[in-house]
Enzyme design. Structure first.
Site, short mmCIF file in Angstrom:
data_model
loop_
_atom_site.label_atom_id
_atom_site.label_comp_id
_atom_site.label_asym_id
_atom_site.label_seq_id
_atom_site.Cartn_x
_atom_site.Cartn_y
_atom_site.Cartn_z
N TYR A 9 0.86 -1.18 0.00
CA TYR A 9 0.00 0.00 0.00
C TYR A 9 0.90 1.23 0.00
CZ TYR A 9 -4.92 1.21 0.68
OH TYR A 9 -6.21 1.61 0.49
N TRP A 48 -9.63 6.48 -4.74
CA TRP A 48 -9.00 5.98 -3.52
C TRP A 48 -9.57 6.76 -2.35
CZ3 TRP A 48 -3.34 7.02 -1.68
CH2 TRP A 48 -3.03 6.15 -0.63
#
Lengths: 371, 371
Positions: free
Chosen positions: B92, B309
């Site tokens: 991530y 996102w």
């Protein structure tokens, strides 16, 4: 509807100086020629879609009627663009009805006018605007409103090619990301005609350009020429086989906008250069390979991918805006600020020009037919 | 800075009714407990990034200080989201500093308050908003401003999961294309939690949904369940192996907006359904395959590809807006208009829950840890 000519055709050819004609005389002439015809013409036609070098042929077109609002133009120059090729191949979304005459833009000199035409004169240079099918022929007859007069000081090959590629470059720099002086763009296919235009139009606005070219013999020479046009950085694809392409930027900021006319790896390289939140605009696919994008490019890098198609942009009510842009671009040409590589080739050598445009003879500059 | 507790901890557990406490007494209590501590806690931690089933372990965490603005929350439930997995894997973009506690959202009950806390009370249900690292533990201490009180009528598993997935669905329906009643969207990964949310949130607004699911045993059953949620059309990928997917639409309009959380072929299918000028938003990549797009999709179909996102969206100054959306979504849950599949699993069975979340035991509903 009866058609007519306002001036005598032999004068209209422009070979002898045209003299002011008293209005009453013009009227008389109009009445006298109740059914004016264009001269016989030669045209590149195709009767079916297919390989351009197999389906095109040059034919004689008989004279056609010039109606009162029509303008008959003797074509001077017209380019062979990739989209002309695609139209002949039948792979373009707008398929011309066959049989069709090739070509989509060009410049000509007015040869004769219908009786109601007021804003144009014999001898004027005009371009079809919006561009339309059938510029690969020696005489074209279209309504007055479809022609845009251009300055005769412009080199004719620029007038012939100003619409399709330079306008694409101009719009793509304007319509996707608001750029300010000091910002940067990145593009592949930088040697293409649009690519050369982007470099210069960006440079004029103080926008830096990062340019990607193919690896091939003479790439150092190509770099030199693009740099002369105003390119801030030029890389071959091979040079960009590094872990972090951005380390190569040396002072040029990360670009917010990228242009892709190649696809495949060359498109991925544009994406690699883009900054967080950047946009890539695709306007061509020379490599005939799709664009491949990682999930994380969308989610975490927030990239946006768009496309641009001039024909669609122009199809809206933008005739006036288009003509203003054309005048702006041709003004830059006249001022020596805007140029691109072209090869002028006589219309009777159409087959050679086509072979070059098809890439059969290696990389070649834009082919412009001279009539 | 001296820390303090406003109420006696045994009362704060909420096991016995809390009584009004006179202000002077509260003050006395605060002074008396100059260094309040949380109870000892159990937490799922990882000391390094890697395979979640290899690097995570449950540890005992000693009591920590509750400062004057802090709230100590006894966690009730927290889900295992794909992004939690990615954070542990270290793939991530925001990598938690290790050692770290897993989890990013959840719901808990207030166990104790620092002396300056005024807007929250012991026994309240709260969620971390914005969500933040470390919800897989039994007691959490964070500043008052980081907690959002939620209605105790909401099933706790919905309060625990409302932030990451439902908010993503809500924002993606709002932020990219202006949809009106009767319009349609298309999505792959329709059985995912976000997918289920999209179907229902679209349905509430009168927006039709076209849903793509994987081919696997029980797909007819899945279709039935998605249809019950409000799906207008559900197709397996195999069903879409036809020349023109749009012929399958039967009355549902061509969608202007598509969502992709899979990649590869499933993303291409979303693109095929989109109408001219449509937008596809990528928010996940379950198939671990990139998105591949033809040049003509960009140029002639004028498709736009974007990404979403939530963590970035929330990082802006949107705390208030987020909480309003959370309240809206939990209101829908209470009204019986919004539901999704979850499996509740005791915290002490974390390893099983993780295996299920990792897909080791086949397709499973969202795993929600109950503390």
């Amino acid at each position: 509807m009866a058609s007519s000519l306002r001036v005598v055709l032999s004068i209209a050819r422009g070979r002898i100086p045209s003299l002011p004609v008293p209005p009453h005389y013009r009227t008389v002439t109009v009445r006298a020629l109740s059914s004016g015809l264009s001269p016989p013409s030669k045209a590149v036609v195709y009767d079916q879609h297919g390989q351009p070098d197999q389906v095109t042929r040059v034919i004689d077109v008989p004279p056609i009627e010039i109606k009162e609002n029509d303008v008959c133009v003797k074509m001077l120059a017209a380019p062979i663009n990739p989209s002309d090729i695609n139209r002949i191949e039948g792979v373009y979304p707008v398929r011309p009805l066959v049989p069709a005459v090739g070509g989509y833009e060009g410049v000509g000199e007015i040869y004769a006018l219908g009786s109601s035409v007021r804003k144009l004169s014999v001898g004027d240079w005009v371009i079809p605007s919006p561009p339309s099918f059938g510029t690969w022929q020696t005489y074209i007859v279209k309504e007055e409103g479809l022609w845009h007069k251009v300055d005769k000081d412009v080199p004719l090959e620029y007038a012939a090619t100003v619409t399709v590629n330079p306008l694409t470059a101009l719009r793509m720099l304007e319509d996707f990301v608001k750029l300010k002086e000091g910002d940067a763009i990145v593009q592949n296919g930088a040697t293409s005609l649009v690519g050369q235009c982007i470099i210069q139009l960006a440079h004029i606005r103080g926008i830096r350009s990062i340019n990607i070219i193919r690896d091939r013999a003479g790439s150092e020479d190509v770099k030199g020429r693009l740099t002369q046009l105003g390119a801030d950085a030029v890389f071959t694809e091979k040079q960009l086989e590094v872990k972090n392409v951005k380390e190569l930027l040396a002072g040029v900021p990360e670009p917010a906008l990228g242009f892709n006319c190649v696809g495949g790896n060359a498109a991925s390289l544009v994406l690699k250069f883009l900054r967080q939140g950047g946009t890539m605009v695709t306007y061509g696919g020379m490599a005939k390979k799709p664009v491949t994008v990682s999930t994380s490019s969308f989610i975490f890098k927030d990239l946006a991918l768009r496309g641009f198609w001039l024909q669609k942009w122009m199809s809206s009510e933008r005739a006036k805006e288009c003509r203003e842009m054309i005048d702006y671009l041709l003004g830059l040409v006249c001022d020596g600020k805007f140029r691109y590589e072209m090869e002028l080739i006589p219309f009777h050598d159409f087959d050679t020009a086509l072979d070059k445009a098809l890439g059969k003879l290696g990389s070649q500059p834009k082919q412009v037919l001279i009539f």
